[in-house]
Design an enzyme around this catalytic site. Sequence first.
Site, PDB file in Angstrom:
ATOM      1  N   PHE A 149      44.952  38.616  39.681  1.00 10.03           N
ATOM      2  CA  PHE A 149      44.190  38.653  41.083  1.00 10.03           C
ATOM      3  C   PHE A 149      44.545  37.245  41.926  1.00 10.03           C
ATOM      4  CE2 PHE A 149      40.565  36.916  38.370  1.00 10.03           C
ATOM      5  CZ  PHE A 149      40.372  35.730  39.100  1.00 10.03           C
ATOM      6  N   GLU A 151      42.175  35.357  44.927  1.00 10.18           N
ATOM      7  CA  GLU A 151      40.710  35.587  45.391  1.00 10.18           C
ATOM      8  C   GLU A 151      40.230  34.415  46.015  1.00 10.18           C
ATOM      9  OE1 GLU A 151      37.757  37.513  42.841  1.00 10.18           O
ATOM     10  OE2 GLU A 151      36.226  35.984  43.037  1.00 10.18           O
ATOM     11  N   HIS A 165      45.074  34.502  39.316  1.00  9.44           N
ATOM     12  CA  HIS A 165      45.138  34.671  37.695  1.00  9.44           C
ATOM     13  C   HIS A 165      46.363  35.349  37.391  1.00  9.44           C
ATOM     14  CE1 HIS A 165      43.560  37.551  34.049  1.00  9.44           C
ATOM     15  NE2 HIS A 165      44.377  36.329  33.694  1.00  9.44           N
ATOM     16  N   GLY A 288      34.626  35.133  36.674  1.00 10.00           N
ATOM     17  CA  GLY A 288      33.744  36.312  36.308  1.00 10.00           C
ATOM     18  C   GLY A 288      34.742  37.520  36.812  1.00 10.00           C
ATOM     19  N   HIS A 311      37.353  32.259  28.157  1.00  8.29           N
ATOM     20  CA  HIS A 311      38.382  32.241  29.446  1.00  8.29           C
ATOM     21  C   HIS A 311      37.893  33.139  30.638  1.00  8.29           C
ATOM     22  CE1 HIS A 311      39.572  36.338  28.254  1.00  8.29           C
ATOM     23  NE2 HIS A 311      40.774  36.157  29.240  1.00  8.29           N
ATOM     24  N   GLY A 312      36.699  33.674  30.575  1.00  6.58           N
ATOM     25  CA  GLY A 312      36.215  34.844  31.682  1.00  6.58           C
ATOM     26  C   GLY A 312      35.147  35.572  31.179  1.00  6.58           C
TER      27      GLY A 312
END
Length: 385
Positions: A149, A151, A165, A288, A311-312
């Site tokens: 993504f 963002e 990402h 997130g 990592h998320g």
Amino acid sequence: MKMIKSERIPIYFWLDTIEPDALEQAKNLANLPFAFRHVALMPDCHVGYGMPIGGVLATNNTIIPNAVGVDIGCGMYALRTSLRAKAIKQAQFKEVLSRIKEEIPVGPRWRKNSLEKEMPSRLQPMEVVDRFYEEAGYQLGTLGGGNHFIEFQCDQEGFLWLMIHSGSRNLGKQVADYYNKEAQKILHEKGIRNIPKDLAHLDVEAPVGKAYIREMNYCIAFADKNRQLMATSVLKVLQTLFGEFSIQERVSSIHNYASLEEHYDTEVWVHRKGAIASYPDTLGVIPGSQGTSSYIVRSTGNRASFHSSAHGAGRKMGRREAQRKLNLKEEIQRMDEKGIVHSIRTKRDLDEASSAYKDIEKIIALQSDWTTPVFHLQPLAVLKG
């Protein structure tokens, strides 16, 4: 921290519960004859291929392609700008995303013109990279699909952040697949049957092991350059629309790789598959899910995690499961009510809806012993791969 001591080496984990399949994979890791000290599972752990996502494994003189992962060098790049987020209206974010899609190919799309001149240097011949080098030039600076993504976010002080990402595109997959097959051939030729095929390994001193490490490191450099080039394109779009601004912070984290490190007074190969390095006084990016908070954290270090962190958010539903179970109308409404510019339109888009992921706040809380949020980022607009 919790511990399982039933296997050859212990399994340390920072989760309330572990899904059975991920636990079985962790046990397979713990019983590898070359696994070192213990296996560490991060708070976002969930089942992967061969090794759990969110798993950390240290090994002696051995590297496992599937413990690095298919998207070698996949990671995050986050930039804090001097732009004030509240000054940008929703309609303007829609315009920004539209222009980004004109500049950056998304999903399976490639560039029309190669960026070969921007490719990392090849210092030695490489079996796989050399074969796919030309096509990789057309994929450099592209987002890819799945959970990748671009963002825009707002921090607690009102500044606009850009977060990207993405990974090594098809190049990393080709390298991963080739060397995993080579490792499986070696297992078969040696008649080794006590190691699962999906954890086939390479001796780091053998020619094929050295070759994989060279190609893995090239893919890491390619993925890093990929994110940087996309960031440059996005920043130019912002500059065109909003004028000059400065970059106040840059934070980069990678979460699919292996590196030679010293832990417990021993040099070992640390595999982080869906985990980031988290050494004392370093910053890390922990995103997130689509529509939820992300964090920039500072670490104090955790020896037991091999100086690693989540990592998320980590998946709680598989992609197809999310498409089957989640309600499209509810997921769209959830994003709209938050005022987030998004691209959830059809059932296919539900694989990356926030309800398919774990609670990021809980992930952050579970590793609060060694990471502290520095920037709390709220989503404003997202472009998914």
